[in-house]
Design an enzyme around this catalytic site. Sequence first.
Site, PDB file in Angstrom:
ATOM      1  N   ASP A 151       0.054 -19.155 -11.386  1.00  0.00           N
ATOM      2  CA  ASP A 151      -0.577 -20.432 -11.054  1.00  0.00           C
ATOM      3  C   ASP A 151       0.472 -21.510 -10.822  1.00  0.00           C
ATOM      4  OD1 ASP A 151       0.123 -21.623 -13.565  1.00  0.00           O
ATOM      5  OD2 ASP A 151      -1.638 -20.716 -14.478  1.00  0.00           O
ATOM      6  N   TYR A 201       3.847 -22.474 -12.902  1.00  0.00           N
ATOM      7  CA  TYR A 201       5.135 -21.778 -12.840  1.00  0.00           C
ATOM      8  C   TYR A 201       6.011 -22.456 -11.791  1.00  0.00           C
ATOM      9  CZ  TYR A 201       3.537 -17.946 -15.764  1.00  0.00           C
ATOM     10  OH  TYR A 201       3.092 -17.201 -16.811  1.00  0.00           O
ATOM     11  N   SER A 260       0.817  -1.215   0.000  1.00  0.00           N
ATOM     12  CA  SER A 260       0.000   0.000   0.000  1.00  0.00           C
ATOM     13  C   SER A 260       0.853   1.269   0.000  1.00  0.00           C
ATOM     14  CB  SER A 260      -0.952   0.003   1.198  1.00  0.00           C
ATOM     15  OG  SER A 260      -0.219  -0.079   2.405  1.00  0.00           O
TER      16      SER A 260
END
Length: 86
Positions: free
Chosen positions: A24, A27, A6
């Site tokens: 996903d 990899y 943030s």
Amino acid sequence: MIVPRSSTFKNFGIIQTNHMGVIDESYCGDEDLWMMPVLAVRDTQVRVNDRICQFRIQKHQPHILFEETDSLHNPNRGGFGSTGKQ
């Protein structure tokens, strides 16, 4: 998932160009890379060990039931960018 912290834009002036990276389970090769493409909107310098992104490893999403409420009844953490630097 790979997402910026943030405080990344405030501290470094960089924006993740693909909003959120989804990696996903395919990899998993020795030469696969996890990357966070960014756009710098001002001159900046990112040093080794600067915390610019965060990732989350999770199981495939289970079915979720939501319950509507007027309040979360938890303490406030201080808003965006409040966790500090290391």
